[in-house]
Design a protein around this motif. Structure first.
Motif, PDB file in Angstrom:
ATOM      1  N   SER A 166      19.508  65.715 -28.075  1.00  0.00           N
ATOM      2  CA  SER A 166      18.108  65.302 -28.106  1.00  0.00           C
ATOM      3  C   SER A 166      17.502  65.561 -26.734  1.00  0.00           C
ATOM      4  CB  SER A 166      17.997  63.817 -28.466  1.00  0.00           C
ATOM      5  OG  SER A 166      18.553  63.022 -27.422  1.00  0.00           O
ATOM      6  N   LEU A 167      16.221  65.332 -26.600  1.00  0.00           N
ATOM      7  CA  LEU A 167      15.577  65.498 -25.299  1.00  0.00           C
ATOM      8  C   LEU A 167      16.139  64.508 -24.284  1.00  0.00           C
ATOM      9  CD1 LEU A 167      11.851  66.121 -26.340  1.00  0.00           C
ATOM     10  CD2 LEU A 167      13.488  67.781 -25.448  1.00  0.00           C
ATOM     11  N   HIS A 168      16.573  63.349 -24.756  1.00  0.00           N
ATOM     12  CA  HIS A 168      17.150  62.365 -23.829  1.00  0.00           C
ATOM     13  C   HIS A 168      18.502  62.836 -23.286  1.00  0.00           C
ATOM     14  CE1 HIS A 168      16.776  58.492 -21.957  1.00  0.00           C
ATOM     15  NE2 HIS A 168      17.996  58.139 -22.322  1.00  0.00           N
ATOM     16  N   SER A 169      19.115  63.807 -23.962  1.00  0.00           N
ATOM     17  CA  SER A 169      20.362  64.384 -23.456  1.00  0.00           C
ATOM     18  C   SER A 169      20.158  64.994 -22.078  1.00  0.00           C
ATOM     19  CB  SER A 169      20.878  65.457 -24.422  1.00  0.00           C
ATOM     20  OG  SER A 169      21.246  64.911 -25.666  1.00  0.00           O
ATOM     21  N   LEU A 170      18.966  65.526 -21.841  1.00  0.00           N
ATOM     22  CA  LEU A 170      18.680  66.139 -20.545  1.00  0.00           C
ATOM     23  C   LEU A 170      18.692  65.092 -19.439  1.00  0.00           C
ATOM     24  CD1 LEU A 170      15.818  68.400 -21.873  1.00  0.00           C
ATOM     25  CD2 LEU A 170      18.007  69.242 -21.004  1.00  0.00           C
ATOM     26  N   LYS A 171      18.107  63.946 -19.689  1.00  0.00           N
ATOM     27  CA  LYS A 171      18.053  62.885 -18.671  1.00  0.00           C
ATOM     28  C   LYS A 171      19.437  62.349 -18.342  1.00  0.00           C
ATOM     29  CE  LYS A 171      16.309  58.190 -17.805  1.00  0.00           C
ATOM     30  NZ  LYS A 171      15.787  58.372 -16.443  1.00  0.00           N
ATOM     31  N   VAL A 172      20.286  62.174 -19.359  1.00  0.00           N
ATOM     32  CA  VAL A 172      21.574  61.512 -19.132  1.00  0.00           C
ATOM     33  C   VAL A 172      22.640  62.465 -18.599  1.00  0.00           C
ATOM     34  CG1 VAL A 172      21.064  59.861 -20.963  1.00  0.00           C
ATOM     35  CG2 VAL A 172      22.444  61.867 -21.485  1.00  0.00           C
ATOM     36  N   THR A 173      22.425  63.763 -18.670  1.00  0.00           N
ATOM     37  CA  THR A 173      23.466  64.711 -18.277  1.00  0.00           C
ATOM     38  C   THR A 173      23.862  64.551 -16.810  1.00  0.00           C
ATOM     39  OG1 THR A 173      22.819  66.345 -19.951  1.00  0.00           O
ATOM     40  CG2 THR A 173      24.050  67.149 -18.046  1.00  0.00           C
ATOM     41  N   GLY A 174      22.901  64.660 -15.910  1.00  0.00           N
ATOM     42  CA  GLY A 174      23.208  64.542 -14.492  1.00  0.00           C
ATOM     43  C   GLY A 174      23.750  63.177 -14.130  1.00  0.00           C
ATOM     44  N   LEU A 175      23.241  62.131 -14.756  1.00  0.00           N
ATOM     45  CA  LEU A 175      23.701  60.772 -14.460  1.00  0.00           C
ATOM     46  C   LEU A 175      25.147  60.575 -14.914  1.00  0.00           C
ATOM     47  CD1 LEU A 175      20.512  58.752 -15.470  1.00  0.00           C
ATOM     48  CD2 LEU A 175      21.188  59.551 -13.197  1.00  0.00           C
ATOM     49  N   SER A 176      25.502  61.207 -16.032  1.00  0.00           N
ATOM     50  CA  SER A 176      26.881  61.160 -16.494  1.00  0.00           C
ATOM     51  C   SER A 176      27.803  61.867 -15.509  1.00  0.00           C
ATOM     52  CB  SER A 176      26.984  61.811 -17.880  1.00  0.00           C
ATOM     53  OG  SER A 176      28.328  61.998 -18.259  1.00  0.00           O
ATOM     54  N   TRP A 177      27.361  63.015 -15.004  1.00  0.00           N
ATOM     55  CA  TRP A 177      28.154  63.755 -14.018  1.00  0.00           C
ATOM     56  C   TRP A 177      28.309  62.934 -12.734  1.00  0.00           C
ATOM     57  CZ3 TRP A 177      25.383  69.187 -14.420  1.00  0.00           C
ATOM     58  CH2 TRP A 177      25.618  69.724 -15.694  1.00  0.00           C
ATOM     59  N   ALA A 178      27.229  62.275 -12.318  1.00  0.00           N
ATOM     60  CA  ALA A 178      27.262  61.499 -11.080  1.00  0.00           C
ATOM     61  C   ALA A 178      28.300  60.383 -11.158  1.00  0.00           C
ATOM     62  CB  ALA A 178      25.878  60.913 -10.789  1.00  0.00           C
TER      63      ALA A 178
END
Length: 238
Positions: A166-178
């Motif tokens: 979803s579009l929210h996947s974009l927001k959570v991607t970097g935060l998951s990596w962090a």
């Protein structure tokens, strides 16, 4: 008499708590492919509607921004320079008075800052980033459909799997990596634009005037880890 009570307690709904369903982060290879597509277009001097969409998706990802955040950005006020983009959402889900953001454009494959500059020139008088085919503010459904289409076309994601993002996947991607590379909680909070819970942290954030630098440092740590060979995993229960 105690046995029926014990069995009833074991079978109650509260005895087993299902994992909360959350947005699925994008795999690293897809982010790299999105960047490659943008960089190739810029090398060829092409800036198509798909280039604009991909640039917006990268802005959402590295800025940890919601779709609604990016649709409330004064594009002419974007500051671009030395691999950093800074801007402000004039209103967000949690901040009526505006929210500053910043992100690095160094990227995984190369610096895509020129694409942001080109997007800025195309939307010189706009207060939103995603544009509809006829020039107005794009709808959520329009941008979501195009994200899934580009996941298939540029990221080579099978159609049945593209629907998982979803579009929210974009927001959570970097935060998951962090989280996976041990970025400190405070920096992750600033990157994700999350409010502090403790009164002392709320007061510090209020008078800091600029929450962009901790986010940039968090992004830098993630990028350095990736360039050193680290590969993120998909979080459990996503």
């Amino acid at each position: 008499d105690a046995l029926p009570i014990l069995v009833a307690a074991w079978c109650s709904e509260q005895a087993y708590r299902r994992a909360r369903k959350e947005a699925l982060p994008l795999p690293l290879v897809i982010v790299a492919m999105f960047e490659e597509a943008v960089l190739e277009d810029m090398r060829l001097g092409v800036f198509s509607p798909d280039t604009a969409l991909l640039t917006g998706f990268l802005m959402m990802l590295w800025g940890a921004l919601r779709f609604s955040d990016l649709q409330r950005v004064r594009v002419p006020d974007l500051e671009i320079g030395q691999g950093v983009v800074r801007g402000e959402c004039w209103r967000t889900k949690s901040a009526r008075g505006g929210m500053p953001f910043g992100f690095l454009t160094a990227g995984i494959r190369g610096d895509w800052g020129s694409a942001v500059a080109t997007l800025k020139s195309h939307l010189a008088a706009s207060d939103f980033v995603f544009q509809a085919p006829r020039g107005g503010c794009a709808s959520f459904s329009f941008v979501l459909c195009n994200l899934r289409r580009l996941l298939m076309e540029k990221g080579h994601v099978p159609e049945k799997h593209a629907w998982n993002y979803s579009l929210h996947s974009l927001k959570v991607t970097g935060l998951s990596w962090a989280l996976q590379v041990d970025v400190d909680p405070s920096s992750r909070r600033f990157w994700g634009h999350h409010r502090a819970k403790e009164s002392g942290e709320r007061m510090a954030a209020k008078y800091s005037r600029d929450d962009v630098l901790p986010a940039l440092r968090a992004q830098l740590k993630v990028l350095r880890s990736i360039r050193a060979g680290w590969c993120p995993l998909t979080p459990q229960a996503r």
